[in-house]
Scaffold this motif. Structure first.
Motif, PDB file in Angstrom:
ATOM      1  N   SER A  45     -12.720  -0.442   6.489  1.00  0.00           N
ATOM      2  CA  SER A  45     -12.990   0.851   5.860  1.00  0.00           C
ATOM      3  C   SER A  45     -13.367   1.839   6.961  1.00  0.00           C
ATOM      4  O   SER A  45     -13.435   1.472   8.144  1.00  0.00           O
ATOM      5  CB  SER A  45     -14.108   0.737   4.819  1.00  0.00           C
ATOM      6  OG  SER A  45     -15.298   0.230   5.411  1.00  0.00           O
ATOM      7  N   GLN A 102      -3.526  -0.389   5.535  1.00  0.00           N
ATOM      8  CA  GLN A 102      -4.319   0.785   5.186  1.00  0.00           C
ATOM      9  C   GLN A 102      -4.019   1.916   6.153  1.00  0.00           C
ATOM     10  O   GLN A 102      -3.321   1.721   7.166  1.00  0.00           O
ATOM     11  CB  GLN A 102      -5.824   0.453   5.231  1.00  0.00           C
ATOM     12  CG  GLN A 102      -6.274  -0.568   4.197  1.00  0.00           C
ATOM     13  CD  GLN A 102      -7.702  -1.020   4.431  1.00  0.00           C
ATOM     14  OE1 GLN A 102      -7.958  -2.120   4.916  1.00  0.00           O
ATOM     15  NE2 GLN A 102      -8.651  -0.169   4.065  1.00  0.00           N
ATOM     16  N   TRP A 103      -4.572   3.093   5.853  1.00  0.00           N
ATOM     17  CA  TRP A 103      -4.438   4.244   6.734  1.00  0.00           C
ATOM     18  C   TRP A 103      -5.820   4.835   6.999  1.00  0.00           C
ATOM     19  O   TRP A 103      -6.657   4.923   6.090  1.00  0.00           O
ATOM     20  CB  TRP A 103      -3.533   5.305   6.114  1.00  0.00           C
ATOM     21  CG  TRP A 103      -2.080   4.964   6.247  1.00  0.00           C
ATOM     22  CD1 TRP A 103      -1.204   5.376   7.221  1.00  0.00           C
ATOM     23  CD2 TRP A 103      -1.325   4.105   5.380  1.00  0.00           C
ATOM     24  NE1 TRP A 103       0.030   4.827   7.015  1.00  0.00           N
ATOM     25  CE2 TRP A 103      -0.008   4.044   5.899  1.00  0.00           C
ATOM     26  CE3 TRP A 103      -1.637   3.379   4.234  1.00  0.00           C
ATOM     27  CZ2 TRP A 103       0.992   3.289   5.304  1.00  0.00           C
ATOM     28  CZ3 TRP A 103      -0.644   2.626   3.635  1.00  0.00           C
ATOM     29  CH2 TRP A 103       0.655   2.593   4.171  1.00  0.00           C
ATOM     30  N   ALA A 115       0.854  -1.188   0.000  1.00  0.00           N
ATOM     31  CA  ALA A 115       0.000   0.000   0.000  1.00  0.00           C
ATOM     32  C   ALA A 115       0.889   1.236   0.000  1.00  0.00           C
ATOM     33  O   ALA A 115       2.027   1.198   0.495  1.00  0.00           O
ATOM     34  CB  ALA A 115      -0.921   0.018   1.220  1.00  0.00           C
ATOM     35  N   SER A 141       1.371   5.010   1.393  1.00  0.00           N
ATOM     36  CA  SER A 141       0.944   5.841   2.518  1.00  0.00           C
ATOM     37  C   SER A 141       0.483   7.205   2.033  1.00  0.00           C
ATOM     38  O   SER A 141       0.755   7.598   0.891  1.00  0.00           O
ATOM     39  CB  SER A 141       2.101   6.016   3.502  1.00  0.00           C
ATOM     40  OG  SER A 141       3.045   6.949   2.986  1.00  0.00           O
ATOM     41  N   SER A 149      -3.743  -7.102   5.139  1.00  0.00           N
ATOM     42  CA  SER A 149      -4.003  -5.803   4.512  1.00  0.00           C
ATOM     43  C   SER A 149      -3.267  -4.704   5.258  1.00  0.00           C
ATOM     44  O   SER A 149      -2.990  -4.821   6.463  1.00  0.00           O
ATOM     45  CB  SER A 149      -5.506  -5.487   4.462  1.00  0.00           C
ATOM     46  OG  SER A 149      -6.014  -5.276   5.770  1.00  0.00           O
TER      47      SER A 149
END
Length: 397
Positions: A219, A173-174, A130, A132, A171
Motif C-alpha cells: 500500500s 497495483q499502481w 487489476a 489500471s 499482486s
C-alpha cells in the motif's frame, strides 16, 4: 500446482474469502421477482456475490446478474469482486465448487450483458488481475502455460515487457503516481517487490531484507511512500532506495491490515496469535489504541477504518462486535453477533458512496446498513443473501 503456490494462495486468502468458500452449503441465493437483468450495472450500484450467484441492488430490489449464455456460466464460488473505471463488475471464481485443494482451475469473469469468461490467448486460468488508472485490464494466468503479466488492448492481449521472468505473480497495483507495482514469488519461495520504470522492471528488494520469504501486502501512505505489511516481520517502508521500519521495530510481527488516520498517522492491526491489537505511529512512537474492554491490545482486530466524517470504526474479533470511537469512548454499534455463537465470525464493513455504513453480518449473514442508529437488512427477508455468510460486495464506480 507447485507446492509453493498453494502455500501462498492459502496464506494470502482473507477471512472474507475463506468464509465465502465455506459458507452457504446447501443454500443458493434467489432473486426477487419481476426484476429483469440489466445489460450493465449503473454507476454507484451496490453489487454482491455469494457462491456462484451475483446480484445488483437496483431501485430497492435485488436483481439477478445472469451469465451471458448457457456456455458461459460461473459454476464455482466467487472469491473476489471489483469494478473497472467505468463500473464494469469483474469477479474471480476459485474453482471446483470451493475445493481449492484439488488443483482445479480458477477463472476471471466480466459482466457485460451477462457474465463472460475472460481468457488470455485461450488460457482462462487467471487468479490475479487489476484495472489500471487508465481503465486497462491487467491479468496473470496461474497454470504455468502462459507466463507473465498481460494487458488488454481492444480484443487482444499484450505481454508486459520482461514480466514473463518475474515468477509467480501475487499482486498487481499502481502507485499514486501511476507506477505499475508487482509482488512476485520466485521458484525458491522468495518474495520480491518490482516496479515498472522506463519499460524495465526494477527489483526493490535487496538480498538482506528480512521479509524476503514473507507474504506481503503493498500500500502507499498519503504522501506516496511505498509500505508493505508482512506476516512475520511487521511493517516496512521504502524511501530513497532503502527499506526501514517506521518507528523502529513494529509492535506486532504479523500485520493483518495497514491504514492511515485522517491526520496521516500510520495504523496497523493484528488479528490473532502473538500479533493482536490496533497500533498507531504518532510522533515516531508506536502506541496501542483502545482499552481493556474494547479493541484492546490483546484483541484480534478483524478490520478497522474511518468513516467519511473521520470516525474510527473497528470490527473486534474477540467480541464479534463493531465499535466506533466517539468523544474518546468506544461505542458499540453492532452487537447482533457474539464470540460465543456457533461458527462465530466478526462482520466485515465498508461505507457506501453516500457514506452509509454497511456490513456482511458476520456469522448472522446477509447484508446490512446502519442508518439513524438502526441496522436493517438490505432487501429485508426477501434478500437473496438472507442468512448467507461472508457475502462479497461493493459499489460500481
Amino acid at each position: 500446482m507447485p507446492k509453493h503456490r498453494l502455500q501462498i494462495t492459502i496464506s494470502t486468502m482473507s477471512v472474507l474469502t475463506i468464509g465465502a468458500l465455506l459458507s452457504g452449503c446447501g443454500s443458493q441465493p434467489s432473486a426477487q421477482p419481476n426484476s429483469p437483468p440489466p445489460a450493465t450495472v449503473p454507476k454507484g450500484t451496490l453489487t454482491a456475490v455469494a457462491n456462484d450467484s451475483a446480484y445488483a441492488y437496483i431501485k430497492g430490489k435485488w436483481v439477478d446478474l445472469p451469465p451471458s449464455s448457457e456456455t458461459s456460466v460461473p459454476t464455482d464460488p466467487f472469491q473476489t469482486l471489483d469494478f473497472s473505471g467505468d463500473g464494469t463488475p469483474t469477479a474471480a471464481t476459485v474453482g471446483s465448487d470451493g475445493n481449492m485443494f484439488d488443483g482445479s482451475q480458477a477463472a476471471l469473469w466480466e459482466y457485460n450483458k451477462g457474465w463472460q469468461a475472460i481468457s488470455i490467448n485461450g488460457d482462462g486460468t487467471i487468479t490475479v488481475h487489476a484495472w489500471s488508472p487508465q481503465n486497462i485490464l491487467y491479468a496473470a494466468p496461474d497454470d504455468g502455460q502462459t507466463n507473465g503479466i498481460w494487458r488488454q488492448s481492444g480484443r487482444r492481449w499484450q505481454l508486459v515487457n520482461g514480466s514473463a521472468t518475474l515468477g509467480y505473480i501475487q499482486s498487481i497495483q499502481w502507485s499514486p503516481k501511476g507506477t505499475l507495482t508487482v509482488v512476485s514469488e520466485a521458484s525458491d519461495g522468495s518474495t520480491t517487490v518490482w516496479q515498472y520504470l522506463n519499460n524495465q522492471w526494477e527489483n526493490l528488494n535487496s538480498a538482506h531484507v528480512p521479509f524476503a520469504a514473507d507474504t506481503i501486502q503493498v500500500s502507499w501512505s498519503p504522501d506516496g511512500v511505498l509500505t508493505v505489511a508482512t506476516n512475520h516481520h511487521g511493517v516496512w517502508q521504502y524511501r530513497n532506495g532503502t527499506w526501514t521500519q517506521p518507528g523502529g521495530k513494529s509492535p506486532i510481527d504479523t500485520v493483518s491490515q495497514v491504514g492511515w488516520s485522517p491526520e496521516g498517522d500510520l495504523v496497523v492491526s493484528g488479528a490473532g496469535g502473538q500479533s493482536t491489537g490496533l497500533w498507531a505511529l504518532e510522533n515516531g512512537t508506536w502506541s496501542a489504541l483502545g482499552n481493556a474492554q474494547v479493541a484492546s491490545p490483546s484483541h484480534g482486530i478483524r478490520q478497522f477504518g474511518w468513516s467519511p466524517s473521520g470516525v474510527l470504526t473497528v470490527s473486534d474479533a474477540a467480541t464479534d462486535h463493531i465499535y466506533q470511537l466517539k468523544s474518546g469512548h468506544w461505542v458499540t454499534i453492532w452487537n447482533k453477533t457474539s464470540a460465543s455463537d456457533r461458527n462465530a465470525s466478526p462482520p466485515a464493513f465498508q461505507w457506501s458512496p453516500s457514506g452509509v455504513l454497511t456490513c456482511d453480518g458476520g456469522d448472522l449473514g446477509g447484508l446490512w446498513q446502519y442508518q439513524s442508529s438502526t441496522w436493517s437488512q438490505i432487501g429485508g427477508d426477501k434478500s437473496p443473501f438472507h442468512d448467507m455468510t461472508s457475502v462479497i460486495y461493493g459499489w460500481s464506480k
